[in-house]
Design a protein around this motif. Structure first.
Motif: not given
Length: 470
Positions: A343-372
């Motif tokens: 959410g913080t990345v998307f607050r920027a006027a020009h969100p950083e695509g590579p950083l966003l990818l890292v954060l989303i991949l991390g989220y997907v990984a922790f989701f799959a390990v736990s609730f998924g």
């Protein structure tokens, strides 16, 4: 109390358990394949049937309507006629649904076929984890139940690959008229294989015991236990736990079951409303909004699928070592942080695509390990034998209901409050999932289903739960 403590199954007996698990998990592969088939076909279908955004959305989401219907039917059907018979019916539904999708002459026909496939998916997600749990040894039950989710993620990857391969075989015009049909048609092959493989596996011994078919239940337990004595001991424990009359939906609201129903319902709901399908269904658009080009956005989406498979494998390795509750707590904590950072990345006027990818991949990984992964395991374990089918249906209904809410309203939220606020909202829901787990979710690793039942309910004997007596 009848103890179910026994020696680990021999190599031969464990092979029988693994065969049952593998065959059942093929249904999970079909879930992933059929659910993901629309991803690479949507644009061609939109052009073929001249659909607007609303029409395409209905074609895409109609499968969830079928899933909800399947969930409603699954529990009572499996309690009435058995887990195996219901799975055989699921296989037939997958075959008919895939053929219907492939041959669809109109969008209405396609919607009807996808609803039918959804019925199969909803039923499979309810029954397959439950069936595996009812045959798996306690020490590896979490890992074996997780096979169904692993095969789901593999099904997703396979259909993405099949779709990409087919789309490269010919022209754009051919893809619009015919190519997407072949993607759906390929799904007939694993569906037929699932139907045939099911004849190699037995009925659930716990369902057989509930149905009064003691000799058959003992024969099945003999295939998956280390000795005849262990099989007899386990059957005695099952019969003791199964002595109450059959279940009705109203039974789930009794004081003894209400809290457990809340746990199953809540874990299933949080699996979905923490935002995972906002990523799965809309990942390309999310990445494009951060400045990535179309090709990079699609490549990032495939990478999400790879991370999902690898993280699910990690969860399978951890779940019987560190436990269900611990994985949920760690996963919810990490998801809260990663979604807030997104959410913080998307607050920027020009969100950083590579950083966003890292954060989303991390989220997907922790989701799959736990609730998924863990949500399906918890649902398959915490309910008493006599209501397990009906209760699993109610909990899985929450899962698909949450899926529908996220898939339907994510674009509305992004349009109305923006991407940043939407991901902050998902972060807040993940924080609620953390609190819910900490307060309510029990640890069930290493216990037989009958020991879990006694831990939570005391088996109605008037004694305190076993955890308080040891």
């Amino acid at each position: 109390m009848v103890t179910t403590t026994s020696r680990p199954p021999s190599a031969g007996h464990m092979r029988s358990v693994l065969l049952i698990t593998f065959v059942t998990a093929v249904g999970g592969f079909l879930f992933g394949f059929d659910n993901g088939a629309i991803s690479g076909s949507a644009g061609f279908i939109q052009d073929r049937f001249h659909l607007g955004p609303g029409g395409l959305g209905w074609v895409t989401s109609s499968i969830i309507v079928g899933c909800i219907v399947g969930v409603v039917l699954a529990g009572r059907l499996s309690d009435a006629v058995g887990r195996k018979k219901v799975m055989l019916a699921i296989a037939v539904v997958f075959v008919i649904g895939a053929i219907g999708e492939a041959l669809a002459p109109s969008s209405g026909w396609l919607v009807a076929a996808r609803v039918l496939v959804g019925v199969g998916i909803g039923t499979e997600t309810t029954i397959a984890p439950l069936y595996i749990a009812e045959v798996a040894p306690a020490r590896v039950r979490g890992r074996l139940v997780s096979f169904n989710q692993l095969f789901n993620t593999v099904g997703n990857l396979v259909v993405f690959s099949v779709s990409a391969l087919i789309s490269r075989m010919n022209s754009e015009a051919w893809n619009i008229s015919t190519g997407w049909r072949w993607t759906f048609a390929v799904g007939v092959v694993p569906a037929v294989a699932f139907f045939l493989l099911l004849f190699l596996v037995p009925e659930s011994p716990r369902w057989l015991a509930r149905a009064g078919r003691r000799a058959e239940a003992l024969a099945v337990l003999g295939r998956i236990n280390a000795s005849p004595a262990d099989a007899e001991a386990e059957l005695a424990a099952i019969e003791e736990a199964s002595g109450a009359p059959g279940a009705r939906l109203g039974d789930l609201l009794t004081p003894r079951l209400r809290k457990t129903l809340l746990i199953g319902f809540g874990v299933a709901l949080f699996q979905q409303i923490t935002g995972i399908n906002a990523i799965f269904y809309y990942a390309p658009e999310v990445f494009k909004s951060a400045g990535l080009g179309s090709d990079d956005a699609m490549s990032s989406t495939v990478l999400i699928g790879v991370v999902l498979v690898l993280a699910t494998l990690l969860s399978m390795w951890l779940i019987d070592r560190v436990g269900r509750r611990s994985l949920l707590l760690v996963g919810a904590t990490a998801m809260t942080v990663l979604l807030a950072a997104t959410g913080t990345v998307f607050r920027a006027a020009h969100p950083e695509g590579p950083l966003l990818l890292v954060l989303i991949l991390g989220y997907v990984a922790f989701f799959a390990v736990s609730f998924g992964t863990v949500a399906y395991v918890v649902i398959s374990e915490i309910f008493p034998t006599r209501v397990r089918g009906v209760a699993a249906s109610v909990a899985t209904f929450a899962l698909w209901g949450g899926n529908y809410l996220v898939s339907q309203f994510f674009p509305v939220l992004v349009s109305g409050i923006g991407s940043s606020a939407t991901f902050y909202l998902f972060s807040g829901i993940s924080l609620l999932a953390l609190a819910f787990t900490a307060v309510l979710v029990p640890e069930t690793k290493g216990r037989s289903l009958e020991e879990v039942e006694e831990q939570l309910y005391g088996r109605g004997t008037g004694q305190p739960p076993v955890a308080q007596r040891r």
